[in-house]
Design an enzyme around this catalytic site. Sequence first.
Site, short mmCIF file in Angstrom:
data_model
loop_
_atom_site.label_atom_id
_atom_site.label_comp_id
_atom_site.label_asym_id
_atom_site.label_seq_id
_atom_site.Cartn_x
_atom_site.Cartn_y
_atom_site.Cartn_z
CG ASP A 1 6.02 51.75 75.29
OD1 ASP A 1 6.01 52.01 74.08
OD2 ASP A 1 7.07 51.75 75.98
CG HIS B 1 0.50 53.51 66.02
ND1 HIS B 1 1.00 53.44 67.30
CD2 HIS B 1 1.49 54.08 65.27
CE1 HIS B 1 2.24 53.94 67.32
NE2 HIS B 1 2.55 54.33 66.10
CG LEU C 1 -14.36 55.14 82.89
CD1 LEU C 1 -13.51 54.61 84.04
CD2 LEU C 1 -14.11 54.32 81.62
C1 FPP Z 1 3.42 53.62 72.07
O1 FPP Z 1 3.81 52.64 71.16
C2 FPP Z 1 2.12 54.17 71.78
C3 FPP Z 1 1.88 55.45 71.34
C4 FPP Z 1 2.92 56.43 71.04
C5 FPP Z 1 0.57 55.97 71.10
C6 FPP Z 1 -0.56 55.27 71.80
C7 FPP Z 1 -1.64 55.23 70.81
C8 FPP Z 1 -2.52 54.26 70.69
C9 FPP Z 1 -2.62 53.12 71.62
C10 FPP Z 1 -3.48 54.25 69.55
C11 FPP Z 1 -4.44 55.39 69.50
C12 FPP Z 1 -5.15 55.68 70.77
C13 FPP Z 1 -6.40 56.19 70.90
C14 FPP Z 1 -6.85 56.69 72.20
C15 FPP Z 1 -7.35 56.25 69.79
P1 FPP Z 1 5.19 52.86 70.40
O2 FPP Z 1 4.87 53.29 69.02
O3 FPP Z 1 6.06 53.79 71.18
O4 FPP Z 1 5.75 51.41 70.43
P2 FPP Z 1 7.29 50.98 70.40
O5 FPP Z 1 7.91 51.52 71.67
O6 FPP Z 1 7.21 49.50 70.39
O7 FPP Z 1 7.89 51.55 69.16
#
Ligand code: FPP
Length: 248
Positions: free
Chosen positions: A22, A39, A133
């Site tokens: 997150d 992202h 893994l």
């Molecule tokens: C939360 O950050 C993250 C996500 C909704 C998606 C997680 C995705 C990735 C880490 C990138 C892609 C992953 C792979 C496996 C290729 P947020 O956008 O909710 O952050 P915020 O709460 O600060 O807005």
Amino acid sequence: MAPTSVPPAKEALPRHVAIIMDGNGRWARKRHLPRAAGHVAGVAAVRAVVRAAVDIGLENLTLYAFSSENWKRPHPEVSHLMGLFRAYFREDVTELAERNVHMRIIGNRSRAADDILAMIEDGERRTSVNTGLNLTFAFDYGAQEEIAAAAREMAREAARGELDPEIVTPQYFATRLLTHGIPDPDLVIRTSGERRLSNFLLWQSAYAEFAFVDTLWPDFSRAEFFEVLQAYALRERRFGTVAPEAVA
Ligand code: FPP
């Protein structure tokens, strides 16, 4: 605590680490960048943590990549995330396969684009014989729906006379979940300072230890991962019992 790049000894590692990644959006906002940049940086952190997990011989790692609720984000953001998944599965499966990683996804397989699903299924096939893994991506995943779907299916089988309701113990129920065959997480990590499970592995986390760290996901490094694992190694897990020295 000073960052350490030393992981705990293999015997002290959790068998299964699950991570709620997150903070990508906040990471970008702090830098006056679009959320998409957060992202992109998040993918780099995924690579670093997966490599670290392989290097230390972790058995199971589950990453919450996209929740069922994430479809409700603005279309351009969803579409950018899907592009990142596409690129990740296109570019990284060969490395995963070479490093003896067995990858798979848990979640709803009916909503993602056909080409993404095809890449995922190809990755699952190519890595299925690997013994290192176990890397699981929760992708279009929601724990309540996972549990409801299992209950629904068992109810149907019971109604057809194919399932005796008496056999439905917690142990049996677990075999009907998407995580069947993967041990329950010992440690759930959430980055970015939020302290919620957000519909992630609700059943499976019944006895998990939790580590909530303030670091935003794109900044979560190999060194910090090891630090969290070191802190876990010092915890005492009791599974509802008492510590042996407390027994009179
Ligand atoms: C939360 O950050 C993250 C996500 C909704 C998606 C997680 C995705 C990735 C880490 C990138 C892609 C992953 C792979 C496996 C290729 P947020 O956008 O909710 O952050 P915020 O709460 O600060 O807005």
